[in-house]
Scaffold this active site. Structure first.
Site, short mmCIF file in Angstrom:
data_model
loop_
_atom_site.label_atom_id
_atom_site.label_comp_id
_atom_site.label_asym_id
_atom_site.label_seq_id
_atom_site.Cartn_x
_atom_site.Cartn_y
_atom_site.Cartn_z
N ASP A 101 16.36 51.04 53.43
CA ASP A 101 17.03 52.33 53.21
C ASP A 101 17.80 52.82 54.44
O ASP A 101 17.30 52.75 55.57
CB ASP A 101 16.00 53.40 52.85
N ASP A 153 14.80 49.41 41.34
CA ASP A 153 14.16 49.34 42.66
C ASP A 153 13.11 48.23 42.71
O ASP A 153 12.91 47.50 41.73
CB ASP A 153 13.57 50.73 42.99
C1 GLA Z 1 13.46 53.13 47.62
C2 GLA Z 1 14.98 52.91 47.48
C3 GLA Z 1 15.69 54.22 47.77
C4 GLA Z 1 15.22 55.29 46.80
C5 GLA Z 1 13.71 55.43 46.88
C6 GLA Z 1 13.16 56.33 45.77
O1 GLA Z 1 13.10 53.46 48.93
O2 GLA Z 1 15.40 51.91 48.35
O3 GLA Z 1 17.09 54.06 47.68
O4 GLA Z 1 15.62 54.93 45.50
O5 GLA Z 1 13.05 54.18 46.76
O6 GLA Z 1 11.79 56.40 45.79
#
Ligand code: GLA
Length: 406
Positions: free
Chosen positions: A218, A163
């Site tokens: 996301d 990430d």
């Molecule tokens: C980010 C990523 C998500 C998830 C969250 C976890 O937002 O893009 O897919 O992994 O972190 O905290």
């Protein structure tokens, strides 16, 4: 979550000293290096904990999920990665500087879990961050790349989602290659999934770094989010291929925020776009409708087609372009076509076969992938159908005479 909210609230002074064998930012060779782990010849398939469970995970949930993937038949269809997302680790490293599983939620440790998952014929994925913390403020792997890759390998981990939170403002092109090098030298073949949310156009550089790269922020479990993300990911179609895929984020099918036909459209378009098919619902408690969507073998075979070309939006009509045709080439001179109604009423969607790159004089058999029926053996000229609101009809056209795809 807005990207601004993920910027680091800490200063450089709080960083721990690097534990890497080489300095992670000795980038002199990075442009020339490749991941070359032999994985991702087709998009990855499996499950990930985040969309449904967020931080409410523990080893029982992961084990029961592995059990359910097998008992539901999903594992046999190719869903083989069981991926733990954020929140598996303790809030701090141990005194040796190592990552430690949260002792309350993962008391048996990740190696034990990997053994369990492997015994089911599945693979285990884990999560870390190319920053000083994960998005949920667990320790990140920036400056710990080699040590963390080594410990993941020693636990038997098969997949790393990496990430982008708390990244100190350092460009992703500098922060993601050190983990590639660390994974390459870990002694274990580990799938490398980049999650930098598309901020620095990873399609342009990440095929040398990882097996997939997120192209967007996301997804959430809504029609607006899903359609917006499909369009954003479409832009990068020409950069995907065997070994490295655009990732428009994980599936929301089965999480309750969209209708049955909207989830069917979501699954169809993700499959056609050669997106990773990572289930994001609670597979221990799926409805039969959810299982029916996720286990459509004909749609899965579009996603896993060995030609590995990302399908794309080829024409739009109607108000705001809501009446859409998406298509892409498949092996054996076939073509997948999706007629996708994003309008607020039922519409008839048609496409000239020429617009789809097909020879206007050729004929095709047309297979409906949701009805599991071959509709006709000698279609030529145009393809068209009435499509209900937000539904998506999906077909494979196979040539019934020669030189069909130009
Ligand atoms: C980010 C990523 C998500 C998830 C969250 C976890 O937002 O893009 O897919 O992994 O972190 O905290």
């Amino acid at each position: 979550m807005a990207i601004a909210a993920r910027l680091p609230p800490i200063s450089d002074g709080e960083l721990q000293k690097p534990t890497s064998r080489i300095h992670p930012f000795d980038t002199s060779n990075y442009g020339k290096l490749q991941l070359n782990n032999g994985l991702a010849l087709t998009p990855q398939m499996g499950w990930n904990s985040w969309n449904f469970f967020a931080c409410n995970i523990n080893e029982t949930v992961i084990k029961e999920t592995a059990d359910a993937l097998v008992s539901s038949g999903l594992a046999d269809l190719g869903y083989n990665y069981v991926n733990i997302d954020d929140c598996w680790s303790s809030l701090t490293r141990n005194t040796k500087g190592e990552l430690v599983p949260d002792p309350k939620t993962f008391p048996s440790g990740i190696k034990d879990l990997a053994d369990y998952v492997h015994n089911k014929g599945l693979k285990l994925g884990i999560y870390s961050d190319a920053g000083v913390f994960t998005c949920q403020v667990r320790p990140g792997s920036l400056y710990h790349e080699n040590a963390d890759a080594d410990i993941f390998a020693s636990w038997g981990v098969d997949y790393l989602k990496y990430d982008n939170c708390y990244n100190l403002g350092i460009k992703p092109e500098k922060r993601y290659p050190p983990m590639r090098e660390a994974l390459n030298s870990s002694g274990r073949t580990i799938f490398y999934s980049l999650c930098e949310w598309g901020v620095d156009n990873p399609a342009l550089w990440a095929s040398k770094v990882g097996n997939s790269w997120r192209t967007t922020d996301d997804i959430s479990d809504s029609w607006v989010s899903m359609t917006t993300i499909a369009d954003l990911n479409d832009k990068w179609a020409s950069y995907a291929g065997p070994g490295g895929w655009n990732d428009p984020d994980m599936l929301e099918v089965g999480n309750g925020g969209m209708s049955y036909v909207e989830y069917r459209a979501h699954f169809s378009i993700w499959a056609l776009m050669k997106a990773p098919l990572l289930i994001g619902c609670d597979v221990r408690n799926m409805t039969s409708e959810t299982l029916e969507i996720l286990s459509n073998e004909e749609v899965i075979s579009v996603n896993q087609d060995p030609l590995g070309v990302q399908g794309r939006k080829v024409s739009v009509e109607g108000k705001d372009g809501c009446s859409q045709v998406w298509a892409g080439p498949l092996s054996k001179n076939r073509l997948v076509v999706a007629l996708w109604n994003r309008c607020s009423e039922a519409v008839t969607i048609t496409s000239k076969l020429e617009t789809l790159g097909l020879d206007a004089t050729a004929t095709f058999s047309v297979r409906n992938l949701w009805k599991h029926e071959t509709l006709a053996e000698n279609v030529s000229g145009t393809l068209g159908a009435q499509v209900d609101v937000h539904d998506c009809k999906m077909y494979i056209l196979s040539p019934t005479c020669s030189h069909a795809i130009s």
